[in-house]
Every structure is written in C-alpha cells, then in structure tokens.
Scaffold this active site. Structure first.
Site, PDB file in Angstrom:
ATOM      1  N   THR A 182      -5.831 -24.470  16.190  1.00 21.01           N
ATOM      2  CA  THR A 182      -6.423 -25.728  16.646  1.00 21.01           C
ATOM      3  C   THR A 182      -5.391 -26.405  17.533  1.00 21.01           C
ATOM      4  O   THR A 182      -4.217 -26.088  17.444  1.00 21.01           O
ATOM      5  CB  THR A 182      -6.745 -26.624  15.420  1.00 21.01           C
ATOM      6  OG1 THR A 182      -7.847 -26.072  14.724  1.00 21.01           O
ATOM      7  CG2 THR A 182      -7.090 -28.049  15.782  1.00 21.01           C
ATOM      8  N   ARG A 210     -20.604 -21.923  11.262  1.00 21.13           N
ATOM      9  CA  ARG A 210     -19.566 -22.541  10.415  1.00 21.13           C
ATOM     10  C   ARG A 210     -18.991 -23.764  11.135  1.00 21.13           C
ATOM     11  O   ARG A 210     -18.713 -23.725  12.327  1.00 21.13           O
ATOM     12  CB  ARG A 210     -18.433 -21.553  10.151  1.00 21.13           C
ATOM     13  CG  ARG A 210     -17.222 -22.238   9.487  1.00 21.13           C
ATOM     14  CD  ARG A 210     -15.965 -21.395   9.574  1.00 21.13           C
ATOM     15  NE  ARG A 210     -14.845 -22.056   8.932  1.00 21.13           N
ATOM     16  CZ  ARG A 210     -13.914 -22.751   9.586  1.00 21.13           C
ATOM     17  NH1 ARG A 210     -13.965 -22.873  10.891  1.00 21.13           N
ATOM     18  NH2 ARG A 210     -12.928 -23.329   8.927  1.00 21.13           N
ATOM     19  N   GLY A 212     -15.766 -26.381  10.692  1.00 18.86           N
ATOM     20  CA  GLY A 212     -14.543 -26.714   9.951  1.00 18.86           C
ATOM     21  C   GLY A 212     -14.313 -28.221   9.966  1.00 18.86           C
ATOM     22  O   GLY A 212     -15.239 -29.020  10.138  1.00 18.86           O
ATOM     23  N   ASP A 213     -13.059 -28.605   9.794  1.00 17.50           N
ATOM     24  CA  ASP A 213     -12.709 -30.029   9.714  1.00 17.50           C
ATOM     25  C   ASP A 213     -12.573 -30.714  11.076  1.00 17.50           C
ATOM     26  O   ASP A 213     -12.658 -31.937  11.171  1.00 17.50           O
ATOM     27  CB  ASP A 213     -11.357 -30.168   9.007  1.00 17.50           C
ATOM     28  CG  ASP A 213     -10.277 -29.396   9.775  1.00 17.50           C
ATOM     29  OD1 ASP A 213     -10.404 -28.150   9.882  1.00 17.50           O
ATOM     30  OD2 ASP A 213      -9.353 -30.021  10.312  1.00 17.50           O
ATOM     31  N   THR A 233      -4.753 -29.769  11.098  1.00 13.78           N
ATOM     32  CA  THR A 233      -4.972 -28.353  11.394  1.00 13.78           C
ATOM     33  C   THR A 233      -4.761 -27.552  10.116  1.00 13.78           C
ATOM     34  O   THR A 233      -4.117 -28.014   9.184  1.00 13.78           O
ATOM     35  CB  THR A 233      -4.035 -27.875  12.519  1.00 13.78           C
ATOM     36  OG1 THR A 233      -4.097 -26.449  12.600  1.00 13.78           O
ATOM     37  CG2 THR A 233      -2.578 -28.259  12.279  1.00 13.78           C
ATOM     38  N   GLY A 234      -5.311 -26.344  10.100  1.00 16.02           N
ATOM     39  CA  GLY A 234      -5.163 -25.495   8.921  1.00 16.02           C
ATOM     40  C   GLY A 234      -6.526 -24.990   8.470  1.00 16.02           C
ATOM     41  O   GLY A 234      -7.465 -24.933   9.265  1.00 16.02           O
ATOM     42  N   GLY A 236      -9.884 -25.277   7.335  1.00 15.34           N
ATOM     43  CA  GLY A 236     -10.828 -26.386   7.333  1.00 15.34           C
ATOM     44  C   GLY A 236     -11.477 -26.639   5.987  1.00 15.34           C
ATOM     45  O   GLY A 236     -11.695 -27.784   5.592  1.00 15.34           O
TER      46      GLY A 236
HETATM   47  N1  ASP Z   1      -8.966 -26.418  11.020  1.00 13.76           N
HETATM   48  C1  ASP Z   1      -9.551 -25.430  11.872  1.00 13.76           C
HETATM   49  C2  ASP Z   1     -10.837 -24.947  11.247  1.00 13.76           C
HETATM   50  O1  ASP Z   1     -10.891 -24.774  10.060  1.00 13.76           O
HETATM   51  C3  ASP Z   1      -8.651 -24.276  12.156  1.00 13.76           C
HETATM   52  C4  ASP Z   1      -7.189 -24.618  12.345  1.00 13.76           C
HETATM   53  O2  ASP Z   1      -6.807 -25.759  12.401  1.00 13.76           O
HETATM   54  O3  ASP Z   1      -6.384 -23.691  12.437  1.00 13.76           O
HETATM   55  O4  ASP Z   1     -11.773 -24.699  11.978  1.00 13.76           O
END
Ligand code: ASP
Length: 314
Positions: A182, A210, A212-213, A233-234, A236
């Site tokens: 992200t 899908r 995510g966050d 980030t991470g 989601g």
């Molecule tokens: N947070 C993002 C998601 O889950 C992916 C990411 O931040 O690496 O879509």
C-alpha cells in the site's frame, strides 16, 4: 508572485507499505528509495509554499501510484481473476471531510478520485463498477488494463495460480500469507491543518471483490486537527477489526500521549500477539511524527524543516 507564507510546523511522512521482505525489494532498493524521496519532496514542496496538507498528501501519493514498484496505481497487485482492483481514501483534518473508493478499476490515480469524492456534494464512498463510471463523470484520468499490470505483479500472480488450492490455506488466513502493499501519506501544513491519504492494490491473488482497510475511513485513513493524521498498511483483515487509524488517533486524544507513543501502544502492546502485518505513519496536532510496524519492512520517508530520512528496514 504569490505572497510568501511563513513556514509553521510543517511536516510530511509517506509510506510504501508494511510487509514481508522479498527478493524483489532487495533487488530494487535504490528504486524504492528514489520513489519515496520523490513522493516526500512532492508533498513538502507544496507545504513549503504555504499549500494545504490535503494537497500535499494527494501529490505525494500520486507519485507512489505512478511508480511501478509500489502496490498502488501502476504496479497494483492482481486478483485471482487476473485483474487489478484498487482501494483508496483521503481525509482532511480541518473540515473532517473525507472521500473513499473501493474496487476501483482503470483510474490512473485513485487518490485523486478519493479527493474528488471528498469535494463532491452527494457521494462520499463508492465501489465496484459504479466507481469507474463515477470517476469518469468526475473527470478522472483512466488507463487501459495493460497500464496497471507490471511484469513483477504478473509473476506474483502466476506463482499463486500455480499452487494447488490446498496450499493456499484457509479462507481468512490465505490473505494474510500473501504478498500485499500500500502507499500512504500524512501531512501538517503551516496553518496547523492535518490530512491523511492511502491507496492500494491490495493483496496478491485476492478474491475479486475483496475490500481491505485502505478505503475505510477510520481504519486505513483518519485525520482530525484536534488529534492526529494516520495512514495504515498491513493485513487489512486485522487492521479492520482494530479500527486501526482511529484507534491510534483516539489514543492520542484520550491519553494526551504523542503519536509515537500511541502507535507503540496500539501496534506493539495491544496487538503484540497478532500474526499479521501491521504498520502506520502519523503526525499529531503538535507536529510530532510517528512511525510503527511489526513487519519485516515498511518503506517510509519523512521531512520537516529540521529533519528528513528514508528507511525501509528496522
Ligand atoms: N492493507 C492493504 C490491504 O489489506 C494491504 C497493505 O497495506 O499492504 O488491502
């Protein structure tokens, strides 16, 4: 010539995603650092001229969306259906106005779409096929599918596709084990206004649809002049259940701690047993910068009148 605005406590932080280390990252460290440097400078230039935090955030994120090394815009992850679906959100801490879009296809700069929605009087959060139509109506630049799909992301997609379904793990965990990424930015302008924005291609080989966050206000992105601006980030699925960006800002609000202390508390203490990747960048209303992640790496850069830096690993 415009009036010269005295520089207040300006600051900008950008991230290029928290996640596992990878051969691709190791082989392209100079390109990642260059992308982060260009992004942070694009935002800082606006702040230095007296521009707004929201414009600085948009400018910084656009640079990373245009850079094929980052998983947002060009270079976004490819879903199990072989297409690119992006998510984005932006929030202005002065007005508390926000814009967000999920499952966005073919929009060259999703963050600018989020900003256009923030300024729109009717729609704030849109997704799916209608997102594309809305973006076109709002005058956003679009690109063909081939613009977004890079060789690297196609290889990642092929690697996942070649696995037997059983090797991909149970439904919820399968996202956690996949590569993701992200980009995001937070800024404080010379008038004391905060802003945050986030943009993503999501997870490699995700189920189409899908979300995510990153498109969720309060989870991927949050900004309030009274407390802080945060971009997350991470994984989601974990960030969503922790309402991560608001959780961090609310910790600043309710305890009076700095943004760094709030992140350490929420990411490293409260969620220390989480198996997924969690990362965040932020600036609080006093101009303090916060950066935290539990993953192997989180590409990030920051700049204030007194300090600047680019780091990827711990
Ligand atoms: N947070 C993002 C998601 O889950 C992916 C990411 O931040 O690496 O879509």
């Amino acid at each position: 010539m415009g009036k010269i605005v005295p520089i207040g406590n300006i600051a900008i932080v950008v991230h290029g995603g928290a996640g596992p280390d990878s051969d691709f990252l190791l082989q392209h460290l100079p390109e990642y650092e260059k992308g982060l440097s260009l992004a942070v400078d694009a935002g800082y230039k606006i702040l230095k001229k007296g521009g707004s935090a929201i414009d600085a955030v948009e400018a910084a994120v656009r640079v990373l969306e245009d850079d094929k090394h980052f998983n947002a815009g060009r270079g976004a992850a490819i879903t199990a259906a072989g297409n690119v679906e992006m998510c984005t959100s932006i929030m202005d801490g002065q007005t508390k106005k926000a814009g967000a879009a999920a499952i966005v296809t073919n929009v060259r700069n999703p963050i600018s779409f989020a900003k256009a929605l923030m300024d729109d009087e009717i729609l704030m959060y849109v997704g799916g096929e209608e997102a594309y139509e809305t973006a076109k109506d709002l005058g956003l630049k679009t690109e063909p599918d081939s613009y977004f799909v890079t060789d690297h992301q196609w290889e990642e997609f092929e690697k996942e596709r070649s696995k037997k379904p059983a090797q991909r793990g149970p439904a919820f965990e399968k996202y956690m084990k996949r590569k993701h990424g992200t980009v995001g930015a937070v800024a404080l302008d010379s008038r004391g206004n905060l802003a945050a924005g986030t943009s993503t291609g999501g997870t490699v080989f995700a189920q189409p649809g899908r979300i995510g966050d990153s498109s969720m206000i309060g989870v991927g992105t949050f900004a309030d002049n009274k407390t802080a601006a945060v971009s997350c980030t991470g994984d989601g699925e974990y960030l969503i259940t922790e309402v991560m960006a608001y959780n961090i800002a609310a910790t600043v609000e309710h305890t009076g701690c700095t943004i760094q202390e709030a992140m350490d508390r929420v990411i490293h203490k409260k969620n220390k047993d989480k198996k997924g990747d969690l990362g965040a960048i932020g600036i609080d209303s006093k101009g303090n910068i916060g950066i935290a992640f539990n993953s192997e790496q989180m590409a990030r850069a920051w700049r204030t009148p007194d300090d600047s830096g680019i780091e990827i690993y711990r």
